[in-house]
Scaffold this motif. Structure first.
Motif, short mmCIF file in Angstrom:
data_model
loop_
_atom_site.label_atom_id
_atom_site.label_comp_id
_atom_site.label_asym_id
_atom_site.label_seq_id
_atom_site.Cartn_x
_atom_site.Cartn_y
_atom_site.Cartn_z
N LEU A 93 -10.57 -1.38 -0.50
CA LEU A 93 -11.71 -1.13 -1.37
C LEU A 93 -11.42 -1.72 -2.75
O LEU A 93 -10.55 -1.26 -3.46
CB LEU A 93 -11.95 0.38 -1.48
CG LEU A 93 -13.23 0.80 -2.19
CD1 LEU A 93 -14.44 0.47 -1.32
CD2 LEU A 93 -13.21 2.29 -2.51
N TYR A 94 -12.16 -2.79 -3.10
CA TYR A 94 -12.02 -3.43 -4.40
C TYR A 94 -13.31 -3.21 -5.17
O TYR A 94 -14.37 -3.71 -4.77
CB TYR A 94 -11.78 -4.93 -4.24
CG TYR A 94 -10.34 -5.33 -3.98
CD1 TYR A 94 -9.39 -4.41 -3.53
CD2 TYR A 94 -9.92 -6.64 -4.17
CE1 TYR A 94 -8.09 -4.79 -3.27
CE2 TYR A 94 -8.61 -7.03 -3.92
CZ TYR A 94 -7.70 -6.09 -3.47
OH TYR A 94 -6.41 -6.47 -3.22
N THR A 133 -10.82 0.35 5.99
CA THR A 133 -10.43 0.16 4.60
C THR A 133 -9.47 1.25 4.16
O THR A 133 -9.46 2.36 4.70
CB THR A 133 -11.66 0.14 3.67
OG1 THR A 133 -11.26 -0.25 2.37
CG2 THR A 133 -12.32 1.51 3.58
N ALA A 134 -8.66 0.92 3.18
CA ALA A 134 -7.81 1.90 2.49
C ALA A 134 -8.20 1.89 1.03
O ALA A 134 -8.57 0.85 0.47
CB ALA A 134 -6.33 1.53 2.65
N MET A 135 -8.12 3.07 0.42
CA MET A 135 -8.50 3.20 -0.98
C MET A 135 -7.55 4.18 -1.66
O MET A 135 -6.93 5.02 -1.02
CB MET A 135 -9.94 3.68 -1.10
CG MET A 135 -10.23 4.96 -0.37
SD MET A 135 -11.98 5.44 -0.41
CE MET A 135 -12.08 6.16 -2.03
N ALA A 136 -7.44 4.07 -2.97
CA ALA A 136 -6.53 4.91 -3.72
C ALA A 136 -7.12 6.29 -4.00
O ALA A 136 -6.39 7.27 -4.12
CB ALA A 136 -6.13 4.23 -5.02
N ASP A 137 -8.43 6.37 -4.13
CA ASP A 137 -9.10 7.63 -4.45
C ASP A 137 -9.28 8.46 -3.18
O ASP A 137 -9.34 7.92 -2.08
CB ASP A 137 -10.45 7.36 -5.10
CG ASP A 137 -10.97 8.55 -5.87
OD1 ASP A 137 -11.45 9.51 -5.22
OD2 ASP A 137 -10.91 8.52 -7.11
N GLU A 138 -9.40 9.76 -3.33
CA GLU A 138 -9.56 10.63 -2.16
C GLU A 138 -11.01 10.98 -1.87
O GLU A 138 -11.29 11.70 -0.91
CB GLU A 138 -8.73 11.90 -2.35
CG GLU A 138 -7.22 11.62 -2.38
CD GLU A 138 -6.40 12.88 -2.42
OE1 GLU A 138 -6.99 13.98 -2.38
OE2 GLU A 138 -5.16 12.78 -2.48
N PRO A 140 -14.23 10.08 -0.25
CA PRO A 140 -14.73 9.08 0.69
C PRO A 140 -16.06 8.47 0.29
O PRO A 140 -16.38 7.35 0.70
CB PRO A 140 -14.84 9.85 2.00
CG PRO A 140 -14.93 11.29 1.61
CD PRO A 140 -14.12 11.42 0.36
N ALA A 141 -16.83 9.16 -0.53
CA ALA A 141 -18.14 8.63 -0.93
C ALA A 141 -18.01 7.34 -1.73
O ALA A 141 -18.96 6.54 -1.78
CB ALA A 141 -18.91 9.67 -1.74
N LEU A 142 -16.86 7.12 -2.34
CA LEU A 142 -16.68 5.90 -3.13
C LEU A 142 -16.65 4.64 -2.26
O LEU A 142 -16.85 3.54 -2.76
CB LEU A 142 -15.39 5.99 -3.95
CG LEU A 142 -15.39 7.07 -5.05
CD1 LEU A 142 -14.03 7.11 -5.76
CD2 LEU A 142 -16.50 6.83 -6.06
N ALA A 143 -16.45 4.82 -0.96
CA ALA A 143 -16.47 3.68 -0.03
C ALA A 143 -17.86 3.43 0.53
O ALA A 143 -18.04 2.49 1.32
CB ALA A 143 -15.47 3.91 1.10
N LEU A 166 -11.54 5.09 7.32
CA LEU A 166 -11.11 5.14 5.94
C LEU A 166 -9.77 5.85 5.83
O LEU A 166 -9.58 6.92 6.40
CB LEU A 166 -12.16 5.89 5.11
CG LEU A 166 -11.93 6.05 3.62
CD1 LEU A 166 -11.85 4.69 2.93
CD2 LEU A 166 -13.06 6.88 3.02
N GLY A 167 -8.83 5.22 5.11
CA GLY A 167 -7.53 5.82 4.87
C GLY A 167 -7.22 5.83 3.38
O GLY A 167 -7.83 5.10 2.60
N ASN A 168 -6.25 6.63 3.01
CA ASN A 168 -5.85 6.75 1.61
C ASN A 168 -4.50 6.08 1.42
O ASN A 168 -3.54 6.36 2.13
CB ASN A 168 -5.78 8.21 1.19
CG ASN A 168 -5.49 8.38 -0.28
OD1 ASN A 168 -4.35 8.53 -0.67
ND2 ASN A 168 -6.53 8.34 -1.10
N GLY A 169 -4.44 5.14 0.47
CA GLY A 169 -3.18 4.48 0.20
C GLY A 169 -3.31 3.50 -0.94
O GLY A 169 -4.28 2.76 -1.02
#
Length: 198
Positions: A93-94, A133-138, A140-143, A166-169
């Motif tokens: 997620l950018y 996708t992986a994202m830093a925030d927890e 999920p709506a941000l994706a 969706l994963g967190n990392g």
């Protein structure tokens, strides 16, 4: 309106398009965990978009020259895309959406739609589009913007929507600590995709 039949599991061909700026990033690790659960013998092809730089996209819809026959990396990606029954966009997620390389690839869909003889839209109809996708925030709506970009783009071609994993990392390898995401990955590709839009 009749829906195209889903691909027989024995005949499914997965194309994983990796959009990260690095190899073995969190999104890729999550995708590989999901892919490991596919039935033995399921065809998989993995392409890193960073290894296949594309020419700048130019909108020629109203020009005199039209779109030329794809060559080089563009041809590689077109052929791989058309060969797949299941297209998996693997992108961190950018800025709440896909990476630049994924967006650039999607821009070229506009050209492929108009290359004589390719019949891109008709040939993609009924295939399945997935996102990982992986994202830093927890949250999920941000994706949601990333999922919306891909789901709507696929819908335009009549593709089924497989869903978003969706994963967190953030730090390298951190997604492997997200046990909930790893559990979801184990059944992700067994999920029935949404029907082709009418």
């Amino acid at each position: 309106m009749d829906q195209p039949a889903a691909a027989d599991p024995a005949e499914r061909r997965f194309l994983f398009l990796l959009g990260s700026t690095r190899h073995q990033g969190n999104s890729e690790l999550l995708a590989r965990h999901a892919a490991a659960q596919l039935p033995a013998g399921t065809a998989q092809r993995w392409l890193h978009l960073g290894d296949l730089p594309l020419p700048p996209f130019s909108d020629e819809r109203h020009g005199d020259t039209g779109y030329p026959e794809p060559t080089g990396h563009l041809r590689t990606l077109l052929d791989a895309t058309l060969d797949a029954t299941d297209l998996v966009i693997v992108s961190p997620l950018y800025w709440y959406s896909v990476t630049t390389s994924v967006k650039h690839y999607l821009d070229h869909w506009s050209g492929w739609l108009r290359v004589p003889g390719v019949d891109f839209r008709a040939r993609m109809n009924g295939r399945t589009l997935w996102a990982i996708t992986a994202m830093a925030d927890e949250d999920p709506a941000l994706a949601d913007p990333l999922a919306g970009t891909l789901r709507t783009s696929g819908s335009y071609l009549g593709m089924r929507w497989g869903g978003l994993l969706l994963g967190n990392g953030s730090k390298p390898g951190q997604v492997l600590d997200d046990t909930a995401a790893l559990r979801r990955a184990e059944t992700f590709f067994a999920t029935a995709p949404a029907p082709v839009p009418a």
